[in-house]
Every structure is written in C-alpha cells, then in structure tokens.
Design a protein around this motif. Sequence first.
Motif, PDB file in Angstrom:
ATOM      1  N   ASN A  83       5.924  -3.475   6.147  1.00  0.00           N
ATOM      2  CA  ASN A  83       4.874  -2.849   5.350  1.00  0.00           C
ATOM      3  C   ASN A  83       3.647  -2.553   6.204  1.00  0.00           C
ATOM      4  O   ASN A  83       2.978  -1.536   6.025  1.00  0.00           O
ATOM      5  CB  ASN A  83       4.491  -3.748   4.182  1.00  0.00           C
ATOM      6  N   GLU A  84       3.364  -3.428   7.144  1.00  0.00           N
ATOM      7  CA  GLU A  84       2.173  -3.243   7.983  1.00  0.00           C
ATOM      8  C   GLU A  84       2.262  -1.950   8.792  1.00  0.00           C
ATOM      9  O   GLU A  84       1.281  -1.194   8.868  1.00  0.00           O
ATOM     10  CB  GLU A  84       1.999  -4.432   8.929  1.00  0.00           C
ATOM     11  N   THR A  85       3.414  -1.659   9.369  1.00  0.00           N
ATOM     12  CA  THR A  85       3.538  -0.423  10.150  1.00  0.00           C
ATOM     13  C   THR A  85       3.467   0.801   9.244  1.00  0.00           C
ATOM     14  O   THR A  85       2.890   1.830   9.616  1.00  0.00           O
ATOM     15  CB  THR A  85       4.850  -0.409  10.958  1.00  0.00           C
ATOM     16  N   ALA A  86       4.038   0.705   8.040  1.00  0.00           N
ATOM     17  CA  ALA A  86       3.951   1.820   7.103  1.00  0.00           C
ATOM     18  C   ALA A  86       2.509   2.044   6.660  1.00  0.00           C
ATOM     19  O   ALA A  86       2.052   3.185   6.547  1.00  0.00           O
ATOM     20  CB  ALA A  86       4.842   1.550   5.889  1.00  0.00           C
ATOM     21  N   ILE A  87       1.784   0.975   6.423  1.00  0.00           N
ATOM     22  CA  ILE A  87       0.377   1.077   6.026  1.00  0.00           C
ATOM     23  C   ILE A  87      -0.437   1.744   7.123  1.00  0.00           C
ATOM     24  O   ILE A  87      -1.315   2.575   6.858  1.00  0.00           O
ATOM     25  CB  ILE A  87      -0.186  -0.316   5.688  1.00  0.00           C
ATOM     26  N   GLN A  88      -0.142   1.408   8.368  1.00  0.00           N
ATOM     27  CA  GLN A  88      -0.844   2.032   9.490  1.00  0.00           C
ATOM     28  C   GLN A  88      -0.613   3.531   9.512  1.00  0.00           C
ATOM     29  O   GLN A  88      -1.523   4.316   9.797  1.00  0.00           O
ATOM     30  CB  GLN A  88      -0.395   1.398  10.804  1.00  0.00           C
ATOM     31  N   GLN A  89       0.612   3.949   9.207  1.00  0.00           N
ATOM     32  CA  GLN A  89       0.906   5.385   9.138  1.00  0.00           C
ATOM     33  C   GLN A  89       0.074   6.065   8.061  1.00  0.00           C
ATOM     34  O   GLN A  89      -0.518   7.121   8.287  1.00  0.00           O
ATOM     35  CB  GLN A  89       2.393   5.603   8.843  1.00  0.00           C
ATOM     36  N   TRP A  90       0.048   5.485   6.884  1.00  0.00           N
ATOM     37  CA  TRP A  90      -0.706   6.086   5.785  1.00  0.00           C
ATOM     38  C   TRP A  90      -2.202   6.089   6.076  1.00  0.00           C
ATOM     39  O   TRP A  90      -2.912   7.025   5.729  1.00  0.00           O
ATOM     40  CB  TRP A  90      -0.411   5.340   4.486  1.00  0.00           C
ATOM     41  N   ASN A  91      -2.670   5.049   6.729  1.00  0.00           N
ATOM     42  CA  ASN A  91      -4.095   4.960   7.032  1.00  0.00           C
ATOM     43  C   ASN A  91      -4.531   6.063   7.983  1.00  0.00           C
ATOM     44  O   ASN A  91      -5.572   6.705   7.798  1.00  0.00           O
ATOM     45  CB  ASN A  91      -4.413   3.586   7.626  1.00  0.00           C
ATOM     46  N   SER A  92      -3.717   6.324   9.000  1.00  0.00           N
ATOM     47  CA  SER A  92      -4.074   7.345   9.986  1.00  0.00           C
ATOM     48  C   SER A  92      -3.734   8.755   9.507  1.00  0.00           C
ATOM     49  O   SER A  92      -4.367   9.730   9.922  1.00  0.00           O
ATOM     50  CB  SER A  92      -3.355   7.068  11.311  1.00  0.00           C
ATOM     51  N   SER A  94       3.349   4.802  -8.737  1.00  0.00           N
ATOM     52  CA  SER A  94       3.780   6.190  -8.595  1.00  0.00           C
ATOM     53  C   SER A  94       3.895   6.607  -7.133  1.00  0.00           C
ATOM     54  O   SER A  94       2.909   6.551  -6.391  1.00  0.00           O
ATOM     55  CB  SER A  94       2.799   7.122  -9.324  1.00  0.00           C
ATOM     56  N   MET A  95       5.085   7.011  -6.742  1.00  0.00           N
ATOM     57  CA  MET A  95       5.361   7.562  -5.415  1.00  0.00           C
ATOM     58  C   MET A  95       5.026   6.556  -4.319  1.00  0.00           C
ATOM     59  O   MET A  95       4.421   6.875  -3.301  1.00  0.00           O
ATOM     60  CB  MET A  95       4.593   8.870  -5.226  1.00  0.00           C
ATOM     61  N   VAL A  96       5.441   5.327  -4.528  1.00  0.00           N
ATOM     62  CA  VAL A  96       5.112   4.242  -3.606  1.00  0.00           C
ATOM     63  C   VAL A  96       6.359   3.521  -3.097  1.00  0.00           C
ATOM     64  O   VAL A  96       6.512   3.320  -1.891  1.00  0.00           O
ATOM     65  CB  VAL A  96       4.160   3.220  -4.280  1.00  0.00           C
ATOM     66  N   LEU A  97       7.266   3.137  -3.992  1.00  0.00           N
ATOM     67  CA  LEU A  97       8.352   2.239  -3.606  1.00  0.00           C
ATOM     68  C   LEU A  97       9.251   2.821  -2.527  1.00  0.00           C
ATOM     69  O   LEU A  97       9.741   2.093  -1.660  1.00  0.00           O
ATOM     70  CB  LEU A  97       9.182   1.863  -4.835  1.00  0.00           C
ATOM     71  N   MET A  98       9.479   4.138  -2.538  1.00  0.00           N
ATOM     72  CA  MET A  98      10.347   4.729  -1.515  1.00  0.00           C
ATOM     73  C   MET A  98       9.638   4.791  -0.160  1.00  0.00           C
ATOM     74  O   MET A  98      10.261   5.097   0.859  1.00  0.00           O
ATOM     75  CB  MET A  98      10.835   6.123  -1.934  1.00  0.00           C
ATOM     76  N   ALA A  99       8.320   4.510  -0.136  1.00  0.00           N
ATOM     77  CA  ALA A  99       7.563   4.522   1.115  1.00  0.00           C
ATOM     78  C   ALA A  99       7.314   3.119   1.653  1.00  0.00           C
ATOM     79  O   ALA A  99       6.659   2.966   2.683  1.00  0.00           O
ATOM     80  CB  ALA A  99       6.222   5.232   0.902  1.00  0.00           C
ATOM     81  N   ILE A 100       7.856   2.099   0.983  1.00  0.00           N
ATOM     82  CA  ILE A 100       7.612   0.706   1.354  1.00  0.00           C
ATOM     83  C   ILE A 100       8.881   0.092   1.932  1.00  0.00           C
ATOM     84  O   ILE A 100       9.908   0.031   1.249  1.00  0.00           O
ATOM     85  CB  ILE A 100       7.165  -0.119   0.135  1.00  0.00           C
TER      86      ILE A 100
END
Length: 241
Positions: A7-16, A118-124
């Motif tokens: 999740n941490e690496t995915a969060i970094q993607q969304w943050n940037s 909404s539009m979250v679980l497939m990105a986690i």
Amino acid sequence: MTSAWTNETAIQQWNSGSTRESMEATAERGDFAKEHLLNPVLLRLLGDVRGRRVLDAGCGNGYFSRMLAGRGAQVTGVEPAESLISFAREKAGEGISYVQADLARLPEMEPFDAVVCSMVLMAIPEWKPAMRACVEALRPGGLFVFAIVHPAFEELLGTWRKYGEYRQTEYLAEYEIAGRDASDFHRPLSAYLNEVAALGCRVREVAEPGLDPEMADGIESHVRMPNFLIVAAETGCPLMP
C-alpha cells in the motif's frame, strides 16, 4: 505481480501523480465517468443520508465527501496520499472531517451508518485488509457500498478504439495494470464478492452502469458494456477470523 507492491508504494504513486490541475478539474463532481456513471448509482444505493454518519473510504480529493455533506450527511473522509488529503481539507465545508490514514490500517472511530469506497479497492495491493476495515467500521446493519473498475472490462475504451470491439486475453490471473497516474490491479470479480461474503455481508444489489447514448460522443463502448461495477451490501453476520 502484486507481491512486489505494498500500500505504501501505491500511495506514493497517487501522491506524486495527483497534480493541482487535475484535482481542480475534478473537484466538483469528479471526472466524466464518475459524474455520469458512478455518482448517480452510488447516491441511489446510499439513499437518504441526512443525519447519517458516512465514511468516505479513500476519498481522494474529497469531491464525493462534499456531495454527501451537501445532502446532509456527517462525513468522515479517509485518504492516505498527502497531496489529495491536503486538497480535500482545503475545500472542506461544514459536516466533513478528514483523517489521513491507510485504509488497511484505519484508526478506531465511532461506528458509521454507511461506508462508501469508490474506485479504490482495485488500486490497493492490500485490498482484503482494507475491505475488512471498511466493514468493521460499520454499525450492525450498516451499508457498505464499493465501486471498482469492472474486472471483465478494465481496458474497454482502449481496445474498443483499436479493434472496434472489446478484447481480453487473461481474466483469472492477478496482475498489474499500469495507469497514467498510478497502477491498478486486476482480480477476478469472484475475489471481491467472495470476500464480501466472508466478511459476513449480505449483497443487496450489484450494478453495472451503462452510459446514456446521448452522452456517448465517441465512447460507444461504454453504452454497450459496463466499465464499472458497484456493489451494495449490508452487515449483520459474524465476521470470519
């Protein structure tokens, strides 16, 4: 595959990947798909939210939290990405509070009447702990509504434009789908529905919205096939360990 992701690496993607320009452009009703395909169904499934405590799980820039608050809900928006939650807090109005947290590791909060994800679980990558946290945040009999990109039609627009039809070569495996801002992860539909059942929820409705032909304007694929899947379920059964 997804084993290399957290999740941490995915969060970094969304943050940037979340720019000020893109957040401003979607601050009122979300993007085109959210406005015309997702929002109407989510709001119908949630029903009358006046006076209800609603958790917007993975709220992004906060647009849907603001829509819910405008309908009288007491909303808590949870978002882990710093750029997104900062924007959401900047735009927050009455009836909304925000918590910066990973959905898989939610802090303890008072139970909610409804949780929308909404539009979250497939990105986690760690989607099962995130779904469990959403269900555990509900009061008994509470409503859990989640929306994802439809696992059977994930790259609908691109393949339709290329071939004049939808094509898919792999469905049962799990794999990464690289996106413009961040990656999604393909999982079969059965994975999500079986997890909902394992968490003691009763499915009330499954929706596969299609686009109004008058709105198509070059995206006929979304009229003929569903690009999104929305599930409404209610709690009540004991959770499996």
